[in-house]
Motif scaffolding. Sequence first.
Motif, short mmCIF file in Angstrom:
data_model
loop_
_atom_site.label_atom_id
_atom_site.label_comp_id
_atom_site.label_asym_id
_atom_site.label_seq_id
_atom_site.Cartn_x
_atom_site.Cartn_y
_atom_site.Cartn_z
N GLY A 1 7.36 6.70 8.53
CA GLY A 1 7.02 5.14 7.00
C GLY A 1 6.72 4.50 7.55
N VAL A 2 7.09 3.66 9.56
CA VAL A 2 6.63 2.35 9.91
C VAL A 2 5.26 3.02 10.16
CG1 VAL A 2 6.49 1.05 11.59
CG2 VAL A 2 8.44 1.39 9.92
N ALA A 3 4.61 4.67 10.07
CA ALA A 3 3.64 4.10 11.42
C ALA A 3 2.70 4.03 9.78
CB ALA A 3 3.53 5.41 11.46
N PHE A 4 2.63 4.93 8.69
CA PHE A 4 2.22 4.78 7.24
C PHE A 4 1.71 3.56 6.56
CE2 PHE A 4 2.88 9.47 8.80
CZ PHE A 4 1.72 10.01 8.08
N MET A 5 2.40 3.25 6.63
CA MET A 5 2.20 1.66 6.03
C MET A 5 1.58 0.97 6.78
SD MET A 5 4.13 0.43 2.82
CE MET A 5 2.49 -1.03 3.09
N SER A 6 2.10 0.52 8.32
CA SER A 6 1.17 -0.19 8.76
C SER A 6 -0.38 -0.18 8.92
CB SER A 6 1.26 0.17 10.75
OG SER A 6 3.03 -0.80 10.39
N MET A 7 -0.90 2.14 8.77
CA MET A 7 -1.86 2.31 8.53
C MET A 7 -2.94 1.80 6.99
SD MET A 7 -2.57 5.66 10.54
CE MET A 7 -1.15 5.87 11.14
N ARG A 8 -1.07 1.51 5.95
CA ARG A 8 -2.16 1.20 4.73
C ARG A 8 -2.46 -0.73 4.89
NH1 ARG A 8 -4.58 -1.11 2.39
NH2 ARG A 8 -4.50 -1.54 -0.69
N LEU A 9 -1.14 -1.29 6.13
CA LEU A 9 -1.53 -2.65 6.21
C LEU A 9 -3.69 -2.90 6.69
CD1 LEU A 9 1.51 -3.91 7.61
CD2 LEU A 9 0.77 -3.93 4.86
N PHE A 10 -3.09 -1.94 8.04
CA PHE A 10 -4.73 -2.15 8.50
C PHE A 10 -5.69 -1.54 8.45
CE2 PHE A 10 -1.73 -1.31 12.44
CZ PHE A 10 -1.76 -2.24 12.72
N GLY A 11 -5.41 -1.17 6.47
CA GLY A 11 -6.84 -0.76 5.67
C GLY A 11 -7.59 0.15 6.42
N LEU A 12 -6.35 1.39 6.82
CA LEU A 12 -6.72 3.07 6.97
C LEU A 12 -5.89 4.11 5.82
CD1 LEU A 12 -6.38 2.22 10.80
CD2 LEU A 12 -8.47 2.46 9.38
N PHE A 13 -5.41 3.85 6.00
CA PHE A 13 -5.03 5.02 4.58
C PHE A 13 -4.68 4.67 2.90
CE2 PHE A 13 -0.57 6.26 4.18
CZ PHE A 13 -0.46 7.46 4.37
N MET A 14 -4.91 5.43 2.23
CA MET A 14 -4.63 5.03 1.09
C MET A 14 -5.35 3.86 0.26
SD MET A 14 -0.93 6.92 -0.43
CE MET A 14 -0.80 8.53 -0.55
N THR A 15 -6.49 3.04 0.98
CA THR A 15 -6.77 1.78 0.80
C THR A 15 -6.91 2.18 -0.82
OG1 THR A 15 -8.79 3.28 1.55
CG2 THR A 15 -7.83 1.70 3.48
N ARG B 1 5.29 -6.22 0.49
CA ARG B 1 4.79 -6.10 -1.49
C ARG B 1 4.39 -7.11 -1.66
NH1 ARG B 1 9.32 -3.81 0.66
NH2 ARG B 1 10.79 -2.46 -0.15
N TRP B 2 4.09 -8.10 -1.18
CA TRP B 2 2.77 -8.47 -1.28
C TRP B 2 1.20 -7.98 -1.12
CZ3 TRP B 2 2.06 -13.71 2.21
CH2 TRP B 2 1.03 -14.10 0.70
N ASP B 3 0.60 -8.46 -2.33
CA ASP B 3 -1.06 -7.04 -2.91
C ASP B 3 -1.98 -8.49 -2.41
OD1 ASP B 3 0.26 -4.76 -3.60
OD2 ASP B 3 -0.09 -5.30 -5.99
N GLU B 4 -1.36 -9.81 -2.61
CA GLU B 4 -2.32 -10.95 -2.46
C GLU B 4 -2.59 -11.26 -0.75
OE1 GLU B 4 -0.74 -10.97 -5.33
OE2 GLU B 4 -2.32 -10.18 -6.41
N ALA B 5 -1.95 -10.76 0.12
CA ALA B 5 -2.10 -11.08 1.53
C ALA B 5 -3.49 -11.14 1.73
CB ALA B 5 -0.55 -10.39 2.18
N PRO B 6 -3.08 -12.27 2.47
CA PRO B 6 -4.59 -12.25 3.77
C PRO B 6 -4.47 -11.49 4.51
CG PRO B 6 -3.11 -14.11 4.10
CD PRO B 6 -2.28 -13.44 3.23
N ALA B 7 -5.77 -10.60 5.06
CA ALA B 7 -6.31 -9.57 6.18
C ALA B 7 -5.56 -10.24 7.25
CB ALA B 7 -7.17 -9.15 5.61
N ILE B 8 -5.95 -11.18 7.69
CA ILE B 8 -5.55 -11.48 9.13
C ILE B 8 -3.49 -11.24 9.06
CG2 ILE B 8 -5.07 -13.62 8.77
CD1 ILE B 8 -6.37 -12.65 12.12
N LEU B 9 -2.66 -11.89 7.76
CA LEU B 9 -1.27 -11.49 7.68
C LEU B 9 -0.96 -10.57 7.85
CD1 LEU B 9 1.27 -12.98 7.58
CD2 LEU B 9 1.18 -13.04 5.35
#
Lengths: 163, 157
Positions: free
Chosen positions: B42-56, B122-130
């Motif tokens: 779960g953490v791996a997939f969520m992180s990949m979404r945060l990196f913009g690599l999964f379910m973009t 849970r924050w859709d407008e979070a800056p990419a760096i964060l």
Amino acid sequence: MSLLEFCEWLENTQIGTGIRESVWVFPIIEGTHVLALAISVGAILWFDLRTLGINMRGQAISEVYRQVKPLMIVGFVIMLATGLLLFWAHAVQCYNNVFFRFKLAAMFMAGVNAAYYHFKTERTIDDWDKFPVPPASVRMAGLLSLIFWAGVIASGRLMAYTF
Amino acid sequence: MLLAFFEWVDSTRLAWLMRDTTWGFAIMSVFHLFGIIMLLGGVAFMSMRLFGLFMTERPVSQVADGLAKWTLLGLIITLITGAGLFSGETMRLYESGPFWIQMTFLFFALIFHFSLYRKVTRWDEAPAILRGVTGFLAVTLWLAVGIFARAIGFFSY
């Protein structure tokens, strides 16, 4: 040469002995094998939950599959490669281990289930792709996949106990 | 004080079940592994979404919606079975270097998981760096917990 003789020869090759007797190489390969599980079986788990109609119901099944597929494959390749190296180092113990045989059987069944799904069940995907809960044959594939992979993991963990 | 706690755990019925039965510890470790797969997966997939690599094409919060409850269930299973495993070798763990490092990382991973990670996923407008930093911290912290946990068996005794 019998299978057992092959295992004896394999684990006594330079590579087999080297992996087995090293302080760092074996734990690193073993650790990578376990951590790669989280990626590949994690990916399979998310997809199975979707086919069961439990999770991510708002997304098409084909979309979830397309997204998790690369990770499933990368994780699986890492698991397979490290798994083969672990086997190389302990081939005879694996051969004699009942859980190792369970594990191979469970992997085989998981493979048959996946093949049946992709070559047979999935042919009609256009009819149920967007269903929140897909038909019984699709849910069955997801359930069987979960059961077989749980079997692979459980027997993998237990074989290390009975070495 | 801490040692007294360890000795008390060691004297419980659960400790006996884990330590002195043939399959207690083994079966507990199988369920520990099931929990880890759900948590780390779960953490791996969520992180990949945060990196913009999964379910973009899906918003971050929507991906979190699908993953968070399973990740939490995985975490709960991992912690409960982890406590079970702990009871089976309490006194040895007290002396184990990797165990204390694992507990330290676990402490920080849990705080992070329920604060920054929870907020950013849970924050859709979070800056990419964060997002990047959060994903990196999530993977690093949980991986460190896992690596030192695995090291207990190899490098403790």
